[in-house]
Structure formats: structure tokens, C-alpha cells
Write a protein that holds these residues in place. Sequence first.
Motif, PDB file in Angstrom:
ATOM      1  N   ASP A  52       2.107   1.596  -3.536  1.00 38.13           N
ATOM      2  CA  ASP A  52       1.023   2.000  -4.432  1.00 38.13           C
ATOM      3  C   ASP A  52       0.717   3.487  -4.272  1.00 38.13           C
ATOM      4  O   ASP A  52       0.339   4.163  -5.220  1.00 38.13           O
ATOM      5  CB  ASP A  52      -0.235   1.187  -4.172  1.00 38.13           C
ATOM      6  CG  ASP A  52      -0.147  -0.217  -4.747  1.00 38.13           C
ATOM      7  OD1 ASP A  52       0.737  -0.449  -5.592  1.00 38.13           O
ATOM      8  OD2 ASP A  52      -0.957  -1.073  -4.354  1.00 38.13           O
ATOM      9  N   THR A  53       0.885   4.001  -3.061  1.00 36.62           N
ATOM     10  CA  THR A  53       0.648   5.412  -2.796  1.00 36.62           C
ATOM     11  C   THR A  53       1.743   6.285  -3.413  1.00 36.62           C
ATOM     12  O   THR A  53       1.461   7.324  -3.991  1.00 36.62           O
ATOM     13  CB  THR A  53       0.592   5.669  -1.275  1.00 36.62           C
ATOM     14  OG1 THR A  53      -0.420   4.835  -0.718  1.00 36.62           O
ATOM     15  CG2 THR A  53       0.271   7.104  -0.970  1.00 36.62           C
ATOM     16  N   ILE A  75       0.836  -1.202   0.000  1.00 38.42           N
ATOM     17  CA  ILE A  75       0.000   0.000   0.000  1.00 38.42           C
ATOM     18  C   ILE A  75       0.870   1.251   0.000  1.00 38.42           C
ATOM     19  O   ILE A  75       0.575   2.226  -0.695  1.00 38.42           O
ATOM     20  CB  ILE A  75      -0.976  -0.022   1.197  1.00 38.42           C
ATOM     21  CG1 ILE A  75      -1.933  -1.201   1.025  1.00 38.42           C
ATOM     22  CG2 ILE A  75      -1.737   1.291   1.308  1.00 38.42           C
ATOM     23  CD1 ILE A  75      -2.839  -1.468   2.188  1.00 38.42           C
TER      24      ILE A  75
END
Length: 138
Positions: A40-41, A37
Motif C-alpha cells: 500500500d505504501t 502495508i
Amino acid sequence: MQDTFVTIAKFQYSTEAEIIKGRLESDGIKVFLKDNITIDTDPLVSNAIGGIKLNVLAADEAKAKDILNSIKAYSLNDDGEAIVCPNCGKHRIELYSTITNFKSLVSFLIAFITGTLPFSARYQYKCEDCKTEFPIKN
């Protein structure tokens, strides 16, 4: 100890990690992705934090590594055939960059800034079995 997760692979981006995760889960192996995550950010932090870690239960480590080795893609020549190691004759060949030290990094950066990148970046093949390094043949 068998209930702990161990890291068996690292990926720069989550797409490849998700594909491998799906493959392992289809064989009944519990998989946990770490840092996916975060990357992905902000994909630019991938190298800084060590990429996305693919973790499996310690009890499933050997089975998961066997599956990873069976689906790993190796280098192919222009005709789509596996490249053969000139030393041992095996096909487990990977392409890697020769940018390995500070001097080659500075050369790469100068070439990148001046627009001569394709002429300065050097790549070679390396056999995973015998560790022989050999150049790309044109």
C-alpha cells in the motif's frame, strides 16, 4: 502445527486481498495478510516481494481453499457466458499472457516503447483442469 499460518493465495494489490479476507472472516476463518502495508505504501514493489500473502490457520486451510475456489472468477466470452475448454469441455478457463521468456519480454518492451503494444501483446486461454492452451477467437 494447527496454530501456524499457511499462505493460500497471493494478490498484487490489497483491494482484492481485503475483499477475500472479509469473505473468509465472515465464515469464521481467521485471516492474516502479509506485506499489505508495504505494498500500500509503494505498489511498484508488489512483484518484487511476491505480492500480498493471504494466510489462514493450518486447521482452516482446506475450508478456506474451498471458499476461494467457489468464488474464483473465470473468463467469459463477449456474450457473458463461460468459455468452454475445447479439450475437456470444462469452464475453468483463465486468460494469461504469452510473455514467458526473455525473447518475448524484449519484444514486449520494444513494442511498448514504440507504441505498438496492442499489436504485440499476445494472450491465450488456459484450462485449469487439463492445462490445454488455446488462442483467443475473435
